[in-house]
Motif scaffolding. Structure first.
Motif, mmCIF file in Angstrom:
data_model
loop_
_atom_site.group_PDB
_atom_site.id
_atom_site.type_symbol
_atom_site.label_atom_id
_atom_site.label_comp_id
_atom_site.label_asym_id
_atom_site.label_seq_id
_atom_site.Cartn_x
_atom_site.Cartn_y
_atom_site.Cartn_z
ATOM 1 N N SER A 47 -12.657 7.310 -4.183
ATOM 2 C CA SER A 47 -13.021 7.822 -2.852
ATOM 3 C C SER A 47 -12.131 8.957 -2.371
ATOM 4 O O SER A 47 -12.613 10.008 -1.962
ATOM 5 C CB SER A 47 -12.935 6.701 -1.811
ATOM 6 O OG SER A 47 -14.024 5.848 -1.920
ATOM 7 N N ASN A 91 -1.644 4.117 4.155
ATOM 8 C CA ASN A 91 -2.492 4.440 5.310
ATOM 9 C C ASN A 91 -2.131 3.399 6.361
ATOM 10 O O ASN A 91 -2.285 2.208 6.080
ATOM 11 C CB ASN A 91 -3.975 4.310 4.925
ATOM 12 C CG ASN A 91 -4.898 4.469 6.114
ATOM 13 O OD1 ASN A 91 -4.478 4.830 7.196
ATOM 14 N ND2 ASN A 91 -6.184 4.183 5.898
ATOM 15 N N ASN A 98 0.847 -1.190 0.000
ATOM 16 C CA ASN A 98 0.000 0.000 0.000
ATOM 17 C C ASN A 98 0.889 1.250 0.000
ATOM 18 O O ASN A 98 1.429 1.634 1.014
ATOM 19 C CB ASN A 98 -0.909 -0.054 1.252
ATOM 20 C CG ASN A 98 -1.743 1.191 1.455
ATOM 21 O OD1 ASN A 98 -1.993 1.598 2.582
ATOM 22 N ND2 ASN A 98 -2.188 1.805 0.382
HETATM 23 C C1 LIG Z 1 -5.493 1.924 2.139
HETATM 24 C C2 LIG Z 1 -6.943 1.935 1.806
HETATM 25 N N1 LIG Z 1 -7.391 1.109 0.855
HETATM 26 C C3 LIG Z 1 -8.697 1.073 0.523
HETATM 27 C C4 LIG Z 1 -9.610 1.886 1.161
HETATM 28 C C5 LIG Z 1 -11.077 1.763 0.786
HETATM 29 O O1 LIG Z 1 -11.503 2.701 -0.097
HETATM 30 P P1 LIG Z 1 -12.977 2.676 -0.715
HETATM 31 O O2 LIG Z 1 -13.693 3.842 -0.152
HETATM 32 O O3 LIG Z 1 -12.770 2.791 -2.195
HETATM 33 O O4 LIG Z 1 -13.604 1.367 -0.350
HETATM 34 C C6 LIG Z 1 -9.190 2.756 2.172
HETATM 35 C C7 LIG Z 1 -10.179 3.590 2.902
HETATM 36 O O5 LIG Z 1 -9.968 4.039 3.998
HETATM 37 C C8 LIG Z 1 -7.818 2.789 2.494
HETATM 38 O O6 LIG Z 1 -7.352 3.612 3.444
#
Ligand SMILES: Cc1ncc(COP(=O)(O)O)c(C=O)c1O
Length: 398
Positions: free
Chosen positions: A240, A178, A174
């Motif tokens: 998003s 996050n 990732n």
């Molecule tokens: C690292 C990471 N991946 C995926 C997502 C999910 O995103 P979505 O809103 O497209 O489901 C998030 C949401 O917090 C995230 O932080």
């Protein structure tokens, strides 16, 4: 009548980030002046052009089920975006549009995992990865990182871990990350890619924060390193975070034909498709909204600078400068080990901070890193400045 719940249901813990947000919202509704740094979503409004595209879709009666994996026009727009931004050639048929990147990841895991398959996840990790892996009866294998190595796994560390696993299936990478904001460089990705090729494991590359990147850094998709690695990578992305569209629910997976085919089949029996008007809106987001994204990115960068400077100025708090996403992750271990309030871990500290100082942040234990706490700087500068004062007062009160 008592129903025995499944082992799967019992293994899943509630999402800690949503729990913090819910408590903060409740306190706010009760009239408490809470500053909420818990949320993982931009505080900006969705750009007008995107909203108008959805309104038009409704007025045009574009309101029926669509192809399960997404309308072709959107998959074409994603394919163009992958080429333009990530130097990735991807046939629209190798793209699955899901109700959020979250859903894309689950469907990909369902398509590739058998019980006891091992999925490698660097820590600190996004809260949902471990639960998602457990939901498909696979096994999360955590690879620790630390602030000293900028929260990055090394190729050597990955290689050694893989040597010791019996059923390694995939690595979830990732970048931008996050909760740490870490961004991997091209060279680091090349080294990791080579190890994945050597051990023949899939990479699930979650690039949802790719547009929120600072200090003139550039996002590199690990799938773009070589044709060989592209064939072994599923890229996850969505609208998003970049376009302030968290509530619209649209993410996607792009990757090897067979994996996408089976993940699409699974999606067709679960959520059917993303709602039709969001799909139309996402086309406009991808094609016409780069300047809106840039405006938001600049604001995030400035807020990051203010927040990190403030955190670093607090005695005995360490904080790495995040290079992407909208989170900062200070190390507060000194205070967890030296206080007179009986606080021993990040959850206890966050509860204390929320109840006594009315600041919501997420405990590091939610991300597999108990010495830390996570701030989301998707918040106004005014709140960041006020929140820093309260956070500092809380630590000094311990
Ligand atoms: C690292 C990471 N991946 C995926 C997502 C999910 O995103 P979505 O809103 O497209 O489901 C998030 C949401 O917090 C995230 O932080």
């Amino acid at each position: 009548m008592s129903i025995n719940l499944s082992h799967r249901a019992k293994a899943i813990k509630p999402s800690p980030t949503l729990t913090v947000s819910a408590l903060a919202k409740k306190m706010k509704a009760d009239g408490v002046d809470v500053i909420n740094f818990g949320v993982g979503e931009p505080d900006f409004n969705t750009p007008e052009a995107i909203k108008n595209a959805a309104k038009k879709a409704i007025d045009d009666d574009f309101t029926k089920y669509t192809a399960s994996s997404g309308i072709l026009e959107l998959r074409q727009a994603i394919s163009e975006k992958l080429l333009r931004d990530n130097n990735l050639k991807c046939n629209p048929n190798d793209i699955l549009v899901s109700p959020g990147a979250k859903a894309s990841i689950v469907f990909i895991l369902m398509a590739i995992c058998d019980p006891r398959d091992e999925i490698i996840i660097p820590t600190p990790y996004w809260v949902s990865y471990t639960s998602q892996v457990e939901m498909v009866d696979a096994h999360p294998v955590l690879l620790p990182t630390s602030m000293e190595n900028n929260f990055k796994i090394s190729a050597k560390q990955l290689d050694e871990a893989l040597e010791n696993l019996s059923n390694p299936k995939a690595l979830i990478l990732n970048s931008p990350n996050n909760p740490t904001g870490t961004v991997y460089s091209k060279e680091e990705l090349e080294d990791i890619a080579n190890v994945c090729l050597k051990h023949n494991i899939l990479i699930i590359s979650d690039e949802i924060y790719e547009k929120l990147i600072y200090d003139n850094k550039k996002h590199i998709s690990i799938a773009s390193i070589s044709d060989e690695i592209r064939e072994q990578t599923v890229v996850i992305n969505g609208v998003s975070k970049a376009y302030a569209m968290t509530g619209w629910r649209l993410g996607y997976a792009a990757g090897p034909t067979e994996i996408i085919k089976y993940a699409s089949r699974i999606q067709s029996h679960t959520t059917s498709c993303v709602n039709s008007m969001t799909q139309k809106a996402a086309i406009i987001a991808l094609k016409e909204c780069s300047s809106d994204v840039e405006d938001m990115r600049k604001k995030f960068e400035h807020r990051r600078d203010v927040l990190v400077k403030g955190l670093k100025s607090i005695p005995n708090v360490q904080c790495a400068k995040p290079e992407g996403a909208f989170y900062a992750m200070p190390d507060i271990s000194y205070y967890l080990h030296n206080n007179s309030k009986g606080i021993n871990n990040s959850v206890e500290f966050c509860n204390y901070l929320l109840k006594e100082f009315h600041v919501a942040i997420v405990p590091g234990s939610a991300f597999g890193a108990d010495n830390y706490v996570r701030f989301s700087y998707a918040n106004s500068l005014e709140n960041i400045e006020q929140g820093l004062i309260r956070f500092r007062n809380a630590l000094e009160s311990l």
